[in-house]
Enzyme design. Structure first.
Site, PDB file in Angstrom:
ATOM      1  N   CYS A   1      82.197  34.964 -59.850  1.00  0.00           N
ATOM      2  CA  CYS A   1      83.037  35.955 -59.178  1.00  0.00           C
ATOM      3  C   CYS A   1      82.542  36.047 -57.735  1.00  0.00           C
ATOM      4  O   CYS A   1      81.694  35.265 -57.322  1.00  0.00           O
ATOM      5  CB  CYS A   1      83.040  37.305 -59.895  1.00  0.00           C
ATOM      6  SG  CYS A   1      81.529  38.276 -59.823  1.00  0.00           S
TER       7      CYS A   1
ATOM      8  N   HIS B   1      61.847  30.463 -68.183  1.00  0.00           N
ATOM      9  CA  HIS B   1      61.097  31.668 -68.537  1.00  0.00           C
ATOM     10  C   HIS B   1      61.925  32.703 -69.292  1.00  0.00           C
ATOM     11  O   HIS B   1      61.364  33.478 -70.077  1.00  0.00           O
ATOM     12  CB  HIS B   1      60.528  32.332 -67.286  1.00  0.00           C
ATOM     13  CG  HIS B   1      59.454  31.532 -66.630  1.00  0.00           C
ATOM     14  ND1 HIS B   1      58.693  32.030 -65.597  1.00  0.00           N
ATOM     15  CD2 HIS B   1      59.001  30.265 -66.842  1.00  0.00           C
ATOM     16  CE1 HIS B   1      57.825  31.106 -65.200  1.00  0.00           C
ATOM     17  NE2 HIS B   1      57.998  30.020 -65.940  1.00  0.00           N
TER      18      HIS B   1
END
Length: 152
Positions: free
Chosen positions: A70, A103
């Site tokens: 977006c 991570h």
């Protein structure tokens, strides 16, 4: 880069042009991309509709990855993260893209079409898709997020 699952992608009207560039880039790499829309410009469309559609599609296809676009990337990220099992990350640089997967086990990449140039967004996509979750100490942390989600 080889993927065992298709990559789902969606945007709102502000991300339509970037979405087309990303799809073309991924298809040139022989990756399967499923475009969840929009297919034409509609300035009145709403980003949550596409974010929820992508999230629901991914829930039905475990271990898949998604890309949402977006204007800022914020709206689609907020909406996608409301869905169970979705770990969406707004990423504006390639290093963070890799770390979001390594991570944080992010499964949805959220991009800004207004504030990040297309070339950088392509690098971000590549880094995100090439990275793998490292597990280890990160598993415990991501596990806490998933456990919290299950409790609610």
């Amino acid at each position: 880069m080889q993927m065992n699952h298709p990559i789902y992608i969606a945007s709102d009207h502000t991300g339509l042009e970037l979405k087309s560039l990303v799809i073309k880039h991924l298809e040139q790499q022989k990756l399967q991309v499923i475009d969840l829309g929009p297919t034409e410009l509609d300035p009145l469309d709403d980003y949550p509709d596409y974010a929820f559609l992508l999230a629901q599609t991914m829930q039905a296809n475990p271990n898949s990855l998604g890309i949402l676009i977006c204007g800022t990337g914020v709206g689609v990220c907020m909406a996608a993260n409301k869905a169970k099992g979705i770990l969406a990350a707004l990423v504006v640089d390639s290093k963070t893209a890799a770390l979001a997967r390594q991570h944080d086990d992010a499964n949805v990449l959220c991009l800004s079409s207004r504030f990040v140039v297309p070339e950088e967004n392509i690098k971000i996509v590549d880094e995100f898709l090439q990275a793998q979750f490292e597990g280890g100490r990160h598993s415990k942390r991501v596990g806490k997020i998933i456990a919290y989600e299950r409790e609610k």
